[in-house]
Write a protein that holds these residues in place. Structure first.
Motif, mmCIF file in Angstrom:
data_model
loop_
_atom_site.group_PDB
_atom_site.id
_atom_site.type_symbol
_atom_site.label_atom_id
_atom_site.label_comp_id
_atom_site.label_asym_id
_atom_site.label_seq_id
_atom_site.Cartn_x
_atom_site.Cartn_y
_atom_site.Cartn_z
ATOM 1 N N ILE A 142 32.633 35.103 43.767
ATOM 2 C CA ILE A 142 31.343 35.089 44.438
ATOM 3 C C ILE A 142 30.635 33.785 44.107
ATOM 4 N N GLY A 143 30.297 33.023 45.127
ATOM 5 C CA GLY A 143 29.660 31.733 44.926
ATOM 6 C C GLY A 143 30.514 30.875 44.013
ATOM 7 N N ASN A 144 29.888 30.121 43.166
ATOM 8 C CA ASN A 144 30.613 29.350 42.170
ATOM 9 C C ASN A 144 30.377 29.929 40.786
ATOM 10 N N VAL A 145 30.031 31.211 40.760
ATOM 11 C CA VAL A 145 29.552 31.812 39.521
ATOM 12 C C VAL A 145 30.639 32.564 38.766
ATOM 13 N N THR A 188 40.874 37.022 46.965
ATOM 14 C CA THR A 188 42.130 36.497 46.437
ATOM 15 C C THR A 188 43.263 37.509 46.499
ATOM 16 N N ASP A 189 43.013 38.783 46.205
ATOM 17 C CA ASP A 189 44.108 39.752 46.257
ATOM 18 C C ASP A 189 43.599 41.183 46.240
ATOM 19 N N ILE A 190 44.490 42.105 46.576
ATOM 20 C CA ILE A 190 44.214 43.539 46.538
ATOM 21 C C ILE A 190 45.353 44.220 45.785
ATOM 22 N N ASP A 191 45.004 45.160 44.923
ATOM 23 C CA ASP A 191 45.985 46.028 44.271
ATOM 24 C C ASP A 191 45.611 47.480 44.549
ATOM 25 N N ALA A 197 44.653 34.957 49.155
ATOM 26 C CA ALA A 197 44.169 33.598 48.918
ATOM 27 C C ALA A 197 44.580 32.622 50.018
ATOM 28 N N SER A 198 45.646 32.927 50.741
ATOM 29 C CA SER A 198 46.125 31.997 51.766
ATOM 30 C C SER A 198 45.404 32.168 53.105
ATOM 31 N N TYR A 199 44.484 33.138 53.190
ATOM 32 C CA TYR A 199 43.776 33.384 54.450
ATOM 33 C C TYR A 199 42.427 32.656 54.417
ATOM 34 N N ASN A 200 42.357 31.541 55.126
ATOM 35 C CA ASN A 200 41.154 30.712 55.081
ATOM 36 C C ASN A 200 39.915 31.436 55.595
ATOM 37 N N GLU A 201 40.093 32.356 56.533
ATOM 38 C CA GLU A 201 38.956 33.107 57.061
ATOM 39 C C GLU A 201 38.310 33.990 56.001
ATOM 40 N N LEU A 202 39.037 34.282 54.928
ATOM 41 C CA LEU A 202 38.514 35.142 53.872
ATOM 42 C C LEU A 202 37.957 34.344 52.706
ATOM 43 N N LYS A 203 37.712 33.059 52.941
ATOM 44 C CA LYS A 203 37.129 32.194 51.913
ATOM 45 C C LYS A 203 35.699 31.817 52.305
ATOM 46 N N ASN A 204 34.829 31.793 51.320
ATOM 47 C CA ASN A 204 33.449 31.344 51.508
ATOM 48 C C ASN A 204 32.738 32.115 52.620
ATOM 49 N N VAL A 205 32.935 33.417 52.635
ATOM 50 C CA VAL A 205 32.288 34.275 53.630
ATOM 51 C C VAL A 205 30.871 34.590 53.150
ATOM 52 N N SER A 224 39.272 41.982 59.437
ATOM 53 C CA SER A 224 38.478 41.544 60.578
ATOM 54 C C SER A 224 37.145 41.016 60.069
ATOM 55 N N LEU A 225 36.595 40.045 60.784
ATOM 56 C CA LEU A 225 35.259 39.530 60.473
ATOM 57 C C LEU A 225 34.221 39.998 61.483
ATOM 58 N N ASP A 226 34.675 40.719 62.512
ATOM 59 C CA ASP A 226 33.723 41.246 63.493
ATOM 60 C C ASP A 226 33.864 42.748 63.703
ATOM 61 N N GLY A 227 34.802 43.380 62.981
ATOM 62 C CA GLY A 227 34.986 44.824 63.106
ATOM 63 C C GLY A 227 35.738 45.248 64.346
#
Length: 205
Positions: free
Chosen positions: A18-21, A106-109, A158-166, A127-130
């Protein structure tokens, strides 16, 4: 920000930054005490900068039967992924940072519990729009029918750019679809498939 460590016994873990925190397992579900029949289940670990998340069921994954310390459903039998999509045979949860923060996945377990006649293949989608969904990785085939559930291979996000910095302007929807399985001996067209089982006590750090 503290990193949650002891929830490796949880049924679903989402490792986020989350953020850079901070980074770590900051969204999780622990089903200890559940009878498995809940129609929804609220996250038991939620980072302070993330909105609470709730696992819900698609119409093709109704609550039925149940199993302690789990969340299971009686999935509509689907021959393949296309049928699972049509039948809405899925579990779903949302990921949304609070205002002023962003999130990178980054990942799901998870631990999945099946029986002899259960669906044996599953796949996550996001999805980013449902509405429009993208497959995550390849379908996973299950073989272990351990009644306590079996922890699955980590799903890499981690390889999915759409799931970064949302940011909080968007909501990430994650679904797990399952298909396969056969008619049970009693002739039922619904087959158990779900998450579990959680440990009955928390494991200390």
């Amino acid at each position: 920000m503290r990193t949650i460590k002891y929830f490796f016994v949880s049924v679903v873990l989402v490792a986020l930054s989350i953020g850079n925190v901070a980074s770590g397992q900051i969204l999780a579900w622990q089903f200890n005490g559940s009878d498995g029949k809940a129609t929804t289940y609220t996250s038991t670990t939620t980072d302070l900068n993330l909105e609470t998340s709730v696992i819900t069921r698609g119409a093709g994954a109704p609550a039925s039967g149940g199993s302690s310390n789990s969340m299971v459903g009686a999935l509509t039998i689907s021959a393949d992924k296309n049928e699972a999509l049509t039948n809405n045979a899925y579990y779903e949860f949302l990921i949304k940072p609070k205002t002023g923060y962003y999130v990178s996945l980054t990942d799901i377990d998870c631990s999945i519990r099946i029986q002899t006649y259960s669906a044996k293949t599953y796949q996550y989608r996001y999805s980013l729009d449902g509405v429009n969904f993208t497959d995550i990785g390849n379908p996973v085939t299950l073989t272990d029918e351990n009644n306590n559930g079996t922890f699955q291979p980590t799903i890499d996000l981690a390889s999915y750019n759409e799931l970064k910095n949302v940011t909080s302007a968007q909501t990430i929807t994650i679904r797990l679809y399952a298909w396969g399985g056969t008619v049970a001996p009693e002739g039922s067209t619904l087959i158990n498939f779900g998450f579990g089982k959680s440990a009955t006590v928390d494991v200390p750090t």
